[in-house]
Design an enzyme around this catalytic site. Structure first.
Site, PDB file in Angstrom:
ATOM      1  N   GLY A  14      31.064  71.803 -39.610  1.00 32.54           N
ATOM      2  CA  GLY A  14      29.676  71.447 -39.895  1.00 32.54           C
ATOM      3  C   GLY A  14      29.506  70.031 -40.397  1.00 32.54           C
ATOM      4  O   GLY A  14      28.418  69.648 -40.815  1.00 32.54           O
ATOM      5  N   SER A  15      30.559  69.230 -40.346  1.00 31.66           N
ATOM      6  CA  SER A  15      30.429  67.885 -40.938  1.00 31.66           C
ATOM      7  C   SER A  15      29.547  66.974 -40.076  1.00 31.66           C
ATOM      8  O   SER A  15      28.787  66.165 -40.614  1.00 31.66           O
ATOM      9  CB  SER A  15      31.804  67.254 -41.171  1.00 31.66           C
ATOM     10  OG  SER A  15      32.404  66.865 -39.962  1.00 31.66           O
ATOM     11  N   ASN A  16      29.611  67.114 -38.754  1.00 31.92           N
ATOM     12  CA  ASN A  16      28.721  66.288 -37.906  1.00 31.92           C
ATOM     13  C   ASN A  16      27.272  66.755 -38.035  1.00 31.92           C
ATOM     14  O   ASN A  16      26.361  65.934 -38.062  1.00 31.92           O
ATOM     15  CB  ASN A  16      29.183  66.311 -36.447  1.00 31.92           C
ATOM     16  CG  ASN A  16      30.274  65.296 -36.199  1.00 31.92           C
ATOM     17  OD1 ASN A  16      30.036  64.090 -36.217  1.00 31.92           O
ATOM     18  ND2 ASN A  16      31.507  65.773 -36.019  1.00 31.92           N
ATOM     19  N   ASN A 104      27.277  65.628 -26.491  1.00 30.31           N
ATOM     20  CA  ASN A 104      28.428  66.122 -27.254  1.00 30.31           C
ATOM     21  C   ASN A 104      29.137  64.942 -27.896  1.00 30.31           C
ATOM     22  O   ASN A 104      29.040  63.815 -27.403  1.00 30.31           O
ATOM     23  CB  ASN A 104      29.388  66.845 -26.300  1.00 30.31           C
ATOM     24  CG  ASN A 104      30.616  67.383 -27.022  1.00 30.31           C
ATOM     25  OD1 ASN A 104      30.512  67.960 -28.098  1.00 30.31           O
ATOM     26  ND2 ASN A 104      31.790  67.176 -26.439  1.00 30.31           N
ATOM     27  N   HIS A 106      33.016  63.700 -29.008  1.00 29.88           N
ATOM     28  CA  HIS A 106      34.439  63.985 -28.829  1.00 29.88           C
ATOM     29  C   HIS A 106      35.223  63.018 -29.718  1.00 29.88           C
ATOM     30  O   HIS A 106      34.912  61.820 -29.756  1.00 29.88           O
ATOM     31  CB  HIS A 106      34.825  63.792 -27.358  1.00 29.88           C
ATOM     32  CG  HIS A 106      36.238  64.187 -27.087  1.00 29.88           C
ATOM     33  ND1 HIS A 106      36.625  65.508 -26.967  1.00 29.88           N
ATOM     34  CD2 HIS A 106      37.360  63.444 -26.954  1.00 29.88           C
ATOM     35  CE1 HIS A 106      37.934  65.542 -26.745  1.00 29.88           C
ATOM     36  NE2 HIS A 106      38.398  64.316 -26.734  1.00 29.88           N
TER      37      HIS A 106
END
Ligand code: GAR
Length: 191
Positions: A14-16, A104, A106
């Site tokens: 959940g850090s992003n 997304n 990466h």
């Protein structure tokens, strides 16, 4: 007011999500919901702290997952989806019907160190084993292949001082937390 959705998985820390939520806090953007694929996902607590609804959609059946997601996207009039640790491929039918762009992040410099099975620490182990001096993060559009959609933004980080894959991961994660919120905000301003 624009609305975005964040899609996570059982593996997401959940850090992003948190970096995006904090960055957008003073902008005219709302996180309409976060999708979680486990009832025990630690991210559910973070959502509660930040006042963002967490929607639980089980991953047992991809078609059912995608159908629930499409409904929620339409119901909440979502303008952009940001994947954060979501590791499954979407079906061509979903990508065709999806009413908004899907992006997304990466944790490496794509097209290197991407593709099936390349997620989390595996990415950083491969980067470290190859003796790379630079790693980074990439934000890209999502298509039918793993990590293969058009690249939107990329940022490098010097990893010459890193002595373990975990240190490479930390360096890349710091870059992710800057790159992802800024890129999402930049895309929203163009919509
Ligand atoms: C992030 O490092 C993201 O780049 C990676 O999952 C992590 C999720 O962390 N995604 C991939 O590897 C996709 N191939 P977070 O839950 O703390 O944001």
């Amino acid at each position: 007011m624009k609305r975005i959705a964040v899609i996570t998985s059982g593996r997401s820390r959940g850090s992003n999500f948190e970096a995006i939520a904090r960055f957008l806090n003073d902008k005219p953007v709302e996180i309409a919901f976060v999708v979680v694929t486990s009832r025990r996902a630690p991210i559910i607590e973070r959502c509660a702290e930040l006042g963002v609804p967490a929607l639980y959609f089980p991953m047992r059946d991809m078609a059912a997952f995608e159908a629930e997601l499409l409904q929620a996207l339409r119901r909440h009039d979502v303008s952009l989806i940001a994947l954060a640790g979501f590791l499954r491929k979407f079906t061509p039918a979903f990508l065709r019907d999806c009413p908004c762009p899907l992006v997304n992040i990466h944790p490496a410099l794509l097209p290197a160190y991407g593709g099936q099975g390349m997620y989390g620490i595996r990415v950083h182990e491969a980067v470290f084993a190859a003796g790379e001096r630079v790693s980074g993060a990439t934000v890209h559009y999502v298509n039918e292949e793993y990590d293969a959609g058009d690249i939107i933004a990329q940022r490098e980080v010097d990893i010459t001082a890193c002595t373990t894959p975990q240190e490479v991961a930390s360096a890349a994660l710091r870059v992710e937390h800057e790159l992802y919120p800024n890129t999402v905000w930049g895309l929203l301003q163009k919509l």
